[in-house]
Design an enzyme around this catalytic site. Structure first.
Site, PDB file in Angstrom:
ATOM      1  N   SER A  86       0.862  -1.194   0.000  1.00 63.50           N
ATOM      2  CA  SER A  86       0.000   0.000   0.000  1.00 63.50           C
ATOM      3  C   SER A  86       0.892   1.235   0.000  1.00 63.50           C
ATOM      4  O   SER A  86       2.030   1.197   0.485  1.00 63.50           O
ATOM      5  CB  SER A  86      -0.886   0.012   1.255  1.00 63.50           C
ATOM      6  OG  SER A  86      -1.524   1.270   1.421  1.00 63.50           O
ATOM      7  N   TYR A  95      -1.521  -1.270  10.329  1.00 59.68           N
ATOM      8  CA  TYR A  95      -1.672  -1.568   8.906  1.00 59.68           C
ATOM      9  C   TYR A  95      -0.463  -1.064   8.120  1.00 59.68           C
ATOM     10  O   TYR A  95       0.128  -1.793   7.316  1.00 59.68           O
ATOM     11  CB  TYR A  95      -2.958  -0.913   8.396  1.00 59.68           C
ATOM     12  CG  TYR A  95      -3.204  -1.052   6.911  1.00 59.68           C
ATOM     13  CD1 TYR A  95      -3.733  -2.218   6.382  1.00 59.68           C
ATOM     14  CD2 TYR A  95      -2.932   0.001   6.035  1.00 59.68           C
ATOM     15  CE1 TYR A  95      -3.978  -2.341   5.022  1.00 59.68           C
ATOM     16  CE2 TYR A  95      -3.164  -0.107   4.689  1.00 59.68           C
ATOM     17  CZ  TYR A  95      -3.696  -1.281   4.180  1.00 59.68           C
ATOM     18  OH  TYR A  95      -3.931  -1.399   2.832  1.00 59.68           O
TER      19      TYR A  95
END
Length: 249
Positions: A140, A153
């Site tokens: 990401s 995350y």
């Protein structure tokens, strides 16, 4: 699309929005696709859609937080397909939780679901991949630009990028390439209604003026698994419509 006819690809977490797009794009490129999902029946419609379009697919269920389950999954995929050419480690979770409220248990859950699963699946796949085999982790842009409530995350995604670089170094002599794809904001049904402010801010920040699609991520994965990327390994391919080109000051 690159021609991947005759190849076999395993996509983990393929019952989710991005995973579905990745699985479909591999099938459209001609690869037989092992559609992994955690809950029985969760990805059957993905298989049905691929087969309806003339592709070949099969659903596989496995709990990827268990190392033995990862190895069993990849063995089963290779037995089904007769070979294994590519693995896409897409499985993971994305909870939002403030750092001050985050427990050690929740931290470990994130790492197990997102990072350790990719470690175990990559290790399992490497036993089966031949020369030219490809592994792609879905990371990401938050690996470099964290968002509030996403510390665990972002940390897991950053670790995926470095794991891929290390794996590329060690598996390279065997002809196995390992890369990451780092998406930006990917649209899903209802996202812009649920989060109009965030989606609007993204559109204004993206030079290309739109949210990403699951197919955008799938295209990047297909490219990295194809002969067109035969000299690309240890690379993080950012797929974000240009959002990260903006200065942060």
């Amino acid at each position: 699309m690159p021609d991947l006819a005759g190849t076999v690809t395993c996509v983990t977490g393929a019952s989710g929005t991005i995973g579905r797009g990745i699985a479909r794009r591999f099938a459209e490129a001609g690869s037989a696709v092992a559609v992994h999902h955690r809950r029985p029946g969760a990805a059957e419609d993905v298989v049905v859609a691929i087969e309806a379009a003339g592709g070949r697919a099969r659903a596989f269920t496995a709990e990827l937080t268990e190392d033995s389950a990862c190895h069993a999954l990849l063995d089963a995929v290779a037995e089904w397909g007769g070979r294994l050419d590519a693995l896409v480690n897409n499985a993971g979770v994305q909870p939002v939780e403030a750092l001050a409220d985050l427990t050690a248990e929740r931290w470990r859950e994130m790492l197990d679901a997102t990072l350790t699963s990719a470690f175990s699946c990559t290790q399992a796949a490497a036993r089966l991949l031949g020369d030219g085999g490809s592994v792609t982790h879905i990371a990401s842009i938050e690996a470099r630009q964290p968002a509030p409530g996403h510390v665990h995350y972002s940390a897991a995604k950053a670790a995926l990028v470095m794991h891929a670089r290390g794996a590329a170094l060690e598996y390279g002599p065997r002809g196995i390439r390992v890369n990451t794809v780092s998406p930006g904001l990917i649209g899903r049904p209802g996202l812009e209604q649920d989060w109009p402010e965030g989606a609007g801010r993204w559109r204004r920040a993206a030079p290309l003026g739109r949210l990403g699609t699951p197919e955008d991520v799938g295209n990047a994965c297909v490219f990295l698994a194809s002969p067109l990327a035969s000299w690309i390994t240890g690379h993080d391919l950012v797929v974000d419509g240009g959002v990260t080109t903006h200065p942060t000051w």
